[in-house]
Design an enzyme around this catalytic site. Structure first.
Site, PDB file in Angstrom:
ATOM      1  N   ASP A  88      -2.469   0.080  13.787  1.00  0.00           N
ATOM      2  CA  ASP A  88      -1.923   0.498  12.497  1.00  0.00           C
ATOM      3  C   ASP A  88      -0.626   1.238  12.760  1.00  0.00           C
ATOM      4  OD1 ASP A  88      -1.269   1.619  10.067  1.00  0.00           O
ATOM      5  OD2 ASP A  88      -3.231   2.522   9.705  1.00  0.00           O
ATOM      6  N   ILE A  89       0.501   0.636  12.400  1.00  0.00           N
ATOM      7  CA  ILE A  89       1.799   1.217  12.745  1.00  0.00           C
ATOM      8  C   ILE A  89       2.075   2.521  12.016  1.00  0.00           C
ATOM      9  CG2 ILE A  89       2.866  -0.967  13.398  1.00  0.00           C
ATOM     10  CD1 ILE A  89       4.244  -0.956  10.632  1.00  0.00           C
ATOM     11  N   TYR A 179       7.603  -0.164  -4.515  1.00  0.00           N
ATOM     12  CA  TYR A 179       7.763  -1.128  -3.413  1.00  0.00           C
ATOM     13  C   TYR A 179       9.232  -1.513  -3.257  1.00  0.00           C
ATOM     14  CZ  TYR A 179       7.672  -5.577  -0.932  1.00  0.00           C
ATOM     15  OH  TYR A 179       7.928  -6.599  -0.051  1.00  0.00           O
ATOM     16  N   ALA A 181      11.820   0.113  -4.158  1.00  0.00           N
ATOM     17  CA  ALA A 181      12.592   1.262  -3.698  1.00  0.00           C
ATOM     18  C   ALA A 181      12.471   1.459  -2.196  1.00  0.00           C
ATOM     19  CB  ALA A 181      12.132   2.526  -4.426  1.00  0.00           C
ATOM     20  N   LYS A 183      12.061  -0.889  -0.056  1.00  0.00           N
ATOM     21  CA  LYS A 183      12.820  -1.957   0.594  1.00  0.00           C
ATOM     22  C   LYS A 183      14.324  -1.750   0.457  1.00  0.00           C
ATOM     23  CE  LYS A 183       9.577  -4.501   2.344  1.00  0.00           C
ATOM     24  NZ  LYS A 183       9.502  -4.680   3.803  1.00  0.00           N
ATOM     25  N   ILE A 212       8.404 -15.952  -1.884  1.00  0.00           N
ATOM     26  CA  ILE A 212       7.956 -16.733  -0.738  1.00  0.00           C
ATOM     27  C   ILE A 212       6.453 -16.958  -0.851  1.00  0.00           C
ATOM     28  CG2 ILE A 212       7.876 -16.880   1.773  1.00  0.00           C
ATOM     29  CD1 ILE A 212      10.721 -16.805   0.634  1.00  0.00           C
TER      30      ILE A 212
END
Length: 278
Positions: A88-89, A179, A181, A183, A212
């Site tokens: 988990d990063i 989300y 924001a 990015k 996508i």
């Protein structure tokens, strides 16, 4: 897991001097070491496979071991290879552990792809700290810490950071504003790091996918009706009139990371069927 150590190639004294014309001092895709987060499915998996198909050695990072193993198995026939690393990063110490594992296994890092992301919808008035925190931790904080940890190694190889943003973040996105924001914040980091790291010979770029076809909605537990409504909205706002494919995004990532793109930095490339300009 068997550990494979590969010696790093010689680099120039001035990292800014590394260009596509410098021969062996700037390695091609074959043999390069690529770290990709969120590599178990979707864009991350397609990107891992695209690099491996070109002969790269890929450390595929993700939370779930099973999808990572599937990604690695799909690359078994190519010239490159994919080594899964389940973690988990967002957890303490994991960004350092990921980079340490890549260097211990292959001796170097050439490319870091910050792809992992969490999408959490909601209109203003519905947010809580609990709903916001995972998006900030995965989409923004983890890329900062991973990049910070990788930079000394990227500097030695004339490496590249590729951030995965979203083209929708350049427009209004009601009910997904947090989300988007995160990015757009990642895009600002891309531009800022490109300037900050250019004297150290490290390039930083971003790819901004549009609509996508990936399983991200399934991972969020959305109902079939909600998924259909989202896809209909996405197609209606995409001039090319279709969803993109993960492989089309992977192509952009590998091209921007290629040594032949050695004078490209600070860009955010939309891969969105014209959604930004439409």
């Amino acid at each position: 897991m068997e550990q494979r150590t590969h010696a790093a190639t010689t680099t120039t004294s001035d990292p800014r001097a590394r260009t596509a014309d410098n021969g062996p001092e700037l390695p091609g895709t074959h043999g390069r070491v690529v770290v990709i987060t969120g590599a178990g499915t979707g864009i991350g998996r397609a990107t891992a496979l695209a690099f491996a198909a070109e002969g790269a050695r890929v450390v595929a990072v993700g939370r779930r071991p099973e999808p990572l193993a599937e990604t690695a198995a799909l690359a078994a026939e190519g010239d490159g290879e994919i080594v899964p690393y389940a973690a988990d990063i967002t957890a303490d110490g994991v960004p350092e552990a990921v980079v340490r594992h890549a260097v211990a296994t292959y001796g170097r890092v050439d490319v870091l792809v910050n792809n992992a992301a969490v999408v959490g919808g909601g209109a203003l008035g519905s947010y809580t700290r609990e709903s916001i925190a995972p998006q900030l931790a995965t989409n923004l904080v983890a890329p900062v810490l991973l990049t910070q940890e990788a930079v000394p190694h990227l500097e030695r190889t004339g490496g590249v950071v590729v951030n995965i943003s979203t083209s929708v973040g350049q427009r209004a996105w009601p009910h997904n504003a947090v989300y988007a924001a995160t990015k757009t914040g990642l895009e600002l980091l891309t531009r800022s790091w490109a300037v900050e790291l250019a004297p150290r010979g490290v390039r930083v770029v971003a790819v901004a996918p549009g609509a996508i076809e990936t399983p991200i909605a399934d991972h969020q537990g959305w109902s079939p009706e909600r998924r259909r409504a989202l896809r209909a909205w996405q197609i209606a706002h995409t001039p090319m009139g279709r969803l993109g494919r993960a492989g089309e995004v992977a192509w952009a990532v590998t091209r921007l990371a290629a040594p032949s793109a050695s004078f490209v930095t600070g860009v955010v490339l939309p891969v969105d069927g014209g959604a930004v300009v439409g």
